[in-house]
Write a protein that holds these residues in place. Sequence first.
Motif, mmCIF file in Angstrom:
data_model
loop_
_atom_site.group_PDB
_atom_site.id
_atom_site.type_symbol
_atom_site.label_atom_id
_atom_site.label_comp_id
_atom_site.label_asym_id
_atom_site.label_seq_id
_atom_site.Cartn_x
_atom_site.Cartn_y
_atom_site.Cartn_z
ATOM 1 N N GLY A 110 49.285 -29.200 24.546
ATOM 2 C CA GLY A 110 49.142 -29.552 25.957
ATOM 3 C C GLY A 110 50.431 -29.607 26.739
ATOM 4 O O GLY A 110 50.427 -29.823 27.945
ATOM 5 N N GLU A 111 51.552 -29.377 26.076
ATOM 6 C CA GLU A 111 52.815 -29.535 26.791
ATOM 7 C C GLU A 111 53.148 -28.313 27.649
ATOM 8 O O GLU A 111 53.721 -28.439 28.726
ATOM 9 N N LEU A 112 52.798 -27.130 27.143
ATOM 10 C CA LEU A 112 53.119 -25.912 27.897
ATOM 11 C C LEU A 112 52.066 -25.658 28.972
ATOM 12 O O LEU A 112 50.873 -25.801 28.727
ATOM 13 N N THR A 113 52.548 -25.269 30.149
ATOM 14 C CA THR A 113 51.605 -24.956 31.225
ATOM 15 C C THR A 113 51.476 -23.438 31.368
ATOM 16 O O THR A 113 52.458 -22.709 31.261
ATOM 17 N N ILE A 126 48.801 -31.463 37.697
ATOM 18 C CA ILE A 126 48.539 -30.840 36.399
ATOM 19 C C ILE A 126 49.863 -30.509 35.723
ATOM 20 O O ILE A 126 50.062 -30.751 34.541
ATOM 21 N N GLN A 157 47.855 -29.049 41.654
ATOM 22 C CA GLN A 157 48.675 -28.212 40.776
ATOM 23 C C GLN A 157 49.901 -28.979 40.294
ATOM 24 O O GLN A 157 50.256 -28.933 39.120
ATOM 25 N N PRO A 212 39.191 -25.430 44.270
ATOM 26 C CA PRO A 212 40.238 -24.476 43.893
ATOM 27 C C PRO A 212 40.700 -24.623 42.450
ATOM 28 O O PRO A 212 41.282 -23.707 41.891
ATOM 29 N N ILE A 213 40.490 -25.777 41.853
ATOM 30 C CA ILE A 213 41.019 -25.998 40.511
ATOM 31 C C ILE A 213 39.956 -25.786 39.430
ATOM 32 O O ILE A 213 40.198 -25.157 38.425
ATOM 33 N N THR A 214 38.762 -26.314 39.654
ATOM 34 C CA THR A 214 37.745 -26.194 38.602
ATOM 35 C C THR A 214 36.738 -25.089 38.875
ATOM 36 O O THR A 214 35.997 -24.698 37.990
ATOM 37 N N GLY A 215 36.701 -24.594 40.106
ATOM 38 C CA GLY A 215 35.766 -23.521 40.427
ATOM 39 C C GLY A 215 34.350 -23.992 40.690
ATOM 40 O O GLY A 215 33.460 -23.182 40.891
ATOM 41 N N LYS A 230 51.625 -33.654 34.595
ATOM 42 C CA LYS A 230 50.778 -34.300 33.579
ATOM 43 C C LYS A 230 50.393 -35.750 33.817
ATOM 44 O O LYS A 230 49.473 -36.248 33.213
ATOM 45 N N THR A 233 48.080 -26.414 28.953
ATOM 46 C CA THR A 233 47.579 -26.985 30.194
ATOM 47 C C THR A 233 47.502 -25.852 31.197
ATOM 48 O O THR A 233 48.510 -25.214 31.485
ATOM 49 N N PHE A 234 46.294 -25.575 31.688
ATOM 50 C CA PHE A 234 46.135 -24.454 32.607
ATOM 51 C C PHE A 234 46.327 -24.903 34.049
ATOM 52 O O PHE A 234 45.778 -25.914 34.466
ATOM 53 N N VAL A 235 47.120 -24.133 34.784
ATOM 54 C CA VAL A 235 47.330 -24.422 36.203
ATOM 55 C C VAL A 235 46.687 -23.301 37.016
ATOM 56 O O VAL A 235 47.222 -22.196 37.088
ATOM 57 N N PRO A 236 45.527 -23.549 37.612
ATOM 58 C CA PRO A 236 44.865 -22.479 38.367
ATOM 59 C C PRO A 236 45.565 -22.222 39.702
ATOM 60 O O PRO A 236 46.019 -23.144 40.364
ATOM 61 N N PRO A 280 40.009 -20.679 37.872
ATOM 62 C CA PRO A 280 39.105 -21.027 36.782
ATOM 63 C C PRO A 280 38.104 -19.909 36.494
ATOM 64 O O PRO A 280 37.548 -19.326 37.421
ATOM 65 N N GLN A 290 57.863 -22.285 37.809
ATOM 66 C CA GLN A 290 57.002 -23.427 38.142
ATOM 67 C C GLN A 290 56.015 -23.714 37.008
ATOM 68 O O GLN A 290 55.485 -24.810 36.905
#
Lengths: 496, 360
Positions: free
Chosen positions: B174-177, A446, A443, A175-178, A449, B203-206, B183, B221
């Motif tokens: 990298g601080e902002l999501t 991420i 999630q 789900p995260i990296t595909g 961090k 920072t990407f949140v899928p 993906p 969020q």
Amino acid sequence: MVEYELIYTLYIFIGCVIGLVMGALPGLTVTMTIVLVVSLTFGWEMIPALAFIIGAFAGGVMGGSISAIALNIPGTAAAVSTVFDGYPMKMNGEANNALGISLFVSMVGGIFGLIVLGFVGPMLGTIALKFGPQEYFLITMWGITLVAVLSQGKMTKGLIAAFLGVFVGMIGMDPITGLMRFTMGTKVLSGGINYIAAMIGLFGMKEVLVQLKKSKTFKVDENYKIKDLFPKFKLIKTLIPTMTWSAVIGWIIGLLPGTGGDIGSLVAYGATKSIIKNPSKKFGEGAYEGVAAPETANDAAIGGALTTMLTLGIPGDSITAVIIGAFYMHGLLPGPTFMFTEKKYFYYILIFLGIGIIFAYFTGLFGANLMLKVLKFPKWALVPLITLLCIIGSYALNNNMNDVLIMLFFGFLGYIFERCKYPVAPIVLGIILGPMIETNFRQALIGSKSFGGLLISFATRPLALIILALIIGSFVLQFFTFKPKSSEPEEKKAKI
Amino acid sequence: MKRFKILSLILSLILIASFGLTGCTQPAAEAPTPAPVPAPAPAPEPPKLDYPTRPINAVVGFSAGGPTDVIARGIVPILQEIVGQGIAITNTPGAASATAASGVLNTEANGYTLFFGSEIMSVWQTMGTMDLSPIRDFIPIKLVAEATPVLAVPPDSPFESAEEFIQYAIDHPGELTIGTAGPGTVPHISGLLLEQKLGCKFTFVPHQGGGPAVTAVMGGQVDATIEMVQSMVEAHKGGNLKILASFTNDTIPGLDDIVPIGTVYEELSEYIPYGPYFGLFAAKGTPQEIIDYLEEKMNEAMKDPAWDEYCTRIYLTQIDYSDEEAIEYLTNWTSKAAWLLYDMGAAKSSPEDFGIERLK
């Protein structure tokens, strides 16, 4: 402002019957029912279309539990937890009580959801937005602790089954990296394991195999009349506390955009298990409370899901997602302002839902009665019939032959598990909750961090903290086995 | 008695196994013919086209109610009226619609099973989803619409403009999501475009699709979400989120208050507008007459005022590409997306492995 035309009643009624029939057929989920109904209403006006759709929604949720109890095949995902105690009740010769309770509490749950939606819904809608990955992670973790209940004393075996389920849930696209995981390069597995297909296999197909082995028939000896399906007042009275908290839990979980009646009923079942210390029978062996809790919750969830949809314009679950799609199709963009500017839809939905739930109850009674008659078929007719239903149901899920193969595989797996005295329900629990736990955990990770940041975030987010407290509370409750002095075990007031 | 039991068990096993096998044989039989077979030259003799004589199935690779489904359900009913045969929409979700696509390819290429696809087809190969390509394995009958991605922040966000947001991301890498639909999706690619061209870092949140990503930004969020304008515009108007910019060079008709990011950052203007495409596809190998027939009918369908009105209402940009034009459009799109994903380290394999060339 709102003009009610009599013809709407007819639309609701037809929608309700369609929903009930489709909901009762395994594999035809409520979501699919709504998709079908929505596509039928393409050229219609919005209001009659809504009447039709809402009727099908109410009927579908009601129908799912009928086959769960009668055939051990949950008609919809929201009826999984109804199987846990509903089917044992049927095996104890209490099919009428199980169906009667299930239908009645469904109506109560649905009406509760509706009332809350009507009065405080608009104010509470925004709570849904406060739920982030941390909160979902905790709720789903709470859900998976149900393994303890479903293992029925065989904890190691239960855990093995649950882990198997979690593993199965990981198959397919990450789900995260595909990226593809555990698909062994095949196309069959690339779409992942559909949990409903697995569920039909583990419950329905397994039952077929078990029946083939036994020479005894299904146990419906008595002749039921339709009035036997009205639950006895005394019985309902003892279930009032269970219904109360289950309705609240179901409503709140329905409200959350990421979860619907399926999770709601699981959590309600779990909560009931940890609150009630001496149910009518042991949980998993046909406790009335075990049927009442999930059934109240999955219908109360309708009101919750609609609240999110109506107040924020975002779907509360997969079913409301389709209804929002219907708004799009009629060229209306749902959103927070939309529901203020077009307030009439809000009232229409309330009215339609109210009528729909009542219709669903009465058509449900007839449906359940019919189902009990079907159960009296000789085994040589019934077993192929169920097999057929399993195959059609799993194919119809995604119009995909792969799901049928998956269903059959899980049917055999379930049979082997049963022969080796492993519980199968934890597998389903793992498949449903595993991916949600994983996605939300990652999630959250991420977003915060670092792992340390994640741990801190559980403490700094007020809602996460509350849920954490509730979880710990429910564990602590397990250790203090309340030995009620009187014969009224439900005295303990729910803290949820 | 015991023997009977065993016998009946074995019999039922065989029965069920045969069910399973028949299911297996279909794909297996097709396996030896690898997908990149050039379409055989169609026999020229049939004077009159005998198509369609029965209902057509249009497969959507996402669940009902999602953007691809909503667009399919906007155009397909119009097409159905014109064709005069039923066209059913079937939803087969899974593996970013690759499950549905491979299902379509496993049926006979006779024009009775069509695929209503979207831009995600362009990244299947590089993202390692499945080795399928919109150009190599499918014939685009008609590309009908494009959507516009926008960047939005929560209602209580300190950022009031795209510049502020991006400047912060440059200063605090990298601080902002940023919440995305998953993906390799357009929101993800759009975010990567910002990173590559403007030197910022997010920072990407899928999420599991666009809906949850929008919900996440409404609730704060994530620090921002990139999603299509139609799924956010109502929340923007209601004050539940703030749209900072659209990934376009010109304002979106009807939404003048949304700043086009191309006017703010000149360096982006040549890469945008860059939105997902949607269109009707047929499996490679479908007879040319059928493709021509469907294309002609699609031309008619797209002239229908209902389609025009539909697009305007949900802020879709109409496009009209078929044949060579569509191939060129898809080639460009795929190349842009694939190389961007690869260069930014989000893709599994190099686009070169699939013969996707880098755009000049």
